[in-house]
Design an enzyme around this catalytic site. Structure first.
Site, PDB file in Angstrom:
ATOM      1  NE  ARG A 154     -12.012  14.685 -11.261  1.00 28.95           N
ATOM      2  CZ  ARG A 154     -12.126  14.887 -12.431  1.00 28.95           C
ATOM      3  NH1 ARG A 154     -11.383  14.778 -13.588  1.00 28.95           N
ATOM      4  NH2 ARG A 154     -13.166  15.851 -12.633  1.00 28.95           N
ATOM      5  CE1 TYR A 211      -0.153  -5.251   0.724  1.00 30.16           C
ATOM      6  CE2 TYR A 211      -1.751  -4.734  -0.784  1.00 30.16           C
ATOM      7  CZ  TYR A 211      -1.261  -4.474   0.353  1.00 30.16           C
ATOM      8  OH  TYR A 211      -1.774  -3.724   1.244  1.00 30.16           O
ATOM      9  CG  ASP A 242       3.597  -4.513  -6.149  1.00 25.89           C
ATOM     10  OD1 ASP A 242       4.427  -3.533  -5.909  1.00 25.89           O
ATOM     11  OD2 ASP A 242       2.504  -4.858  -5.676  1.00 25.89           O
ATOM     12  CE  LYS A 287       2.381  -0.314   2.228  1.00 27.15           C
ATOM     13  NZ  LYS A 287       2.305  -1.405   1.268  1.00 27.15           N
TER      14      LYS A 287
HETATM   15  C1  LIG Z   1       1.052  -2.006   0.476  1.00 25.56           C
HETATM   16  C2  LIG Z   1       1.374  -2.643  -0.796  1.00 25.56           C
HETATM   17  C3  LIG Z   1       0.407  -2.409  -1.741  1.00 25.56           C
HETATM   18  C4  LIG Z   1      -0.884  -1.446  -1.595  1.00 25.56           C
HETATM   19  O1  LIG Z   1      -0.439  -0.285  -1.436  1.00 25.56           O
HETATM   20  P1  LIG Z   1      -1.464   0.768  -0.709  1.00 25.56           P
HETATM   21  O2  LIG Z   1      -0.674   2.094  -0.472  1.00 25.56           O
HETATM   22  O3  LIG Z   1      -1.510   0.331   0.833  1.00 25.56           O
HETATM   23  O4  LIG Z   1      -2.839   1.101  -1.229  1.00 25.56           O
HETATM   24  C5  LIG Z   1       0.721  -3.008  -3.045  1.00 25.56           C
HETATM   25  N1  LIG Z   1       1.628  -3.748  -3.236  1.00 25.56           N
HETATM   26  C6  LIG Z   1       2.425  -4.156  -2.259  1.00 25.56           C
HETATM   27  C7  LIG Z   1       3.688  -5.133  -2.226  1.00 25.56           C
HETATM   28  C8  LIG Z   1       2.476  -3.397  -0.995  1.00 25.56           C
HETATM   29  O5  LIG Z   1       3.214  -3.701   0.134  1.00 25.56           O
END
Ligand SMILES: *Cc1c(COP(=O)(O)O)cnc(C)c1O
Length: 384
Positions: A50, A102, A174, A199
């Protein structure tokens, strides 16, 4: 000083023959939850997974080199990376986020604000006056997301980060949509960069993961401390799979972006299209900023159809109706009822997320086949 390595080189060599056991070319997956101590006074480098794990470390090192970060935490989702960012803040701290961020970011920050754990304001960060007014409230954290999701609006990271830092805020970007290959927020002055590795970085649509990286080693320490304390770290298996996916990121992003550029140009010429949002089109209001700030316009497109958008979606055969983005398969979604349903209708309207807005994440199929499928959608919408 050696020159920084290029992304393709970083990713093709990450962890290769680095296994101290048998010098395996592919790093072995260390799934053990715990590791043996030689004696009770000598803490081994790896003690409890962890806290610290070899596969997570390899992934964190590759991501940090891509983003030119000092290091960071590899978390079990993008959202746990977002939660980790909030754990850095004192109770009641103010977070300034984009009004068109998001949907999950909006849900998390608003939920924490509703409980009084922090304060959140959502502003149109392209608006100089609104951004300055938000900074006057002395935020602890300014959250940037550019290009925004789903509308692909841009903000000037260098300018926004400079004034936010002058106002005493930490600045986070982000960087999920552009990926480290197309945008480098830390080089532009941000303190923290967040990824949903779910993603494009994994790219194969088969796991969840996230990362929060920092430029300052002291901040990296805090990230590790909180990720361990809160149990946000990702698994060894997922870290290994994400590194596997990452190795082809440069190839995938080049191809997906080239196809997206072709699709966006084609869409812009269709009579059934009301508007197209793509930073690679001359019609995009932030095209000049995109050319300066990003190494390419990316693989995401948003557009509105003039006809029945539900019939359009039903008419598609190859392109799949689903949330998520950045993977090998082209996906389409209606943000208002899908990715952004956590955002109330008034907030959606203010952010420009109309019910008929569609978001396309362009994958690895042939452009001609995708265009033929979109044409089927327009036929269906016209005859609905
Ligand atoms: C998908 C996404 C997130 C969140 O990520 P998860 O892996 O689904 O928790 C945050 N920011 C953006 C821009 C995203 O496309």
């Amino acid at each position: 000083m050696t020159a920084p390595r290029k992304p393709a080189t970083i990713l093709a060599s990450a962890g290769v023959a680095a296994d101290p056991g048998r010098r395996a070319i592919v790093p072995p997956v260390q799934v053990s939850d715990t590791f043996e101590w030689a004696d009770p006074d000598t803490k081994p480098d790896y003690d409890y997974s962890r806290t610290v794990n070899p596969n997570r470390d390899l992934l964190a090192a590759a991501l940090a080199e891509l983003e030119d970060a000092a290091g960071g935490a590899v978390t079990n989702s993008g959202q746990s990376a977002a939660l980790l960012a909030t754990l850095l803040l004192p109770a009641g701290a103010l977070v300034v986020a984009p009004h068109d961020c998001y949907g999950g970011t909006y849900r998390l920050l608003q939920g924490l604000a509703d409980q009084g754990k922090l304060r959140a304001v959502f502003v149109d960060q392209r608006d100089d006056a609104a951004f300055a007014a938000a900074l006057a409230e002395q935020p602890a954290l300014v959250w940037l997301e550019t290009p925004s999701n789903p509308l692909l609006r841009l903000v000037d990271i260098a300018q926004r980060a400079a004034v936010a830092k002058a106002a005493g805020a930490l600045v986070l970007a982000d960087n999920t949509l552009p990926t480290p290959l197309r945008q480098q927020p830390l080089a532009l002055g941000c303190d923290l960069v967040l990824h949903s590795t779910t993603k494009a970085l994994n790219g194969h649509a088969d796991l969840f993961g996230g990362a929060l990286l920092a430029a300052d080693p002291a901040l990296v320490e805090q990230l590790h401390w909180w990720a361990n304390a809160a149990g946000l770290n990702g698994s060894a298996t997922d870290a290994s799979q994400i590194l596997r996916g990452l190795r082809t990121l440069p190839l995938r992003v080049d191809r997906q972006e080239a196809t997206a550029q072709q699709l966006a140009s084609w869409l812009a010429a269709q009579p059934g299209v009301r508007e197209v949002h793509y930073p690679g089109l001359d019609s995009h209001p932030d095209k000049a900023l995109a050319d300066r700030q990003q190494a390419g316009p990316g693989f995401m497109i948003a557009f509105r159809v003039t006809g029945d958008s539900a019939a359009f979606l039903k008419g598609l055969d190859l392109i799949t109706l689903a949330s998520s983005l950045g993977g090998f398969a082209t996906l389409i979604c209606a943000p208002a009822t899908m990715t952004h349903r956590g955002m109330p209708p008034e907030a959606q309207a203010e952010a420009g997320i109309h019910p008929d807005l569609l978001r396309l994440s362009v994958g690895l199929e042939e452009a001609d086949d995708l265009i033929a499928d979109l044409a089927r959608g327009f036929e269906a919408a016209a005859s609905a």
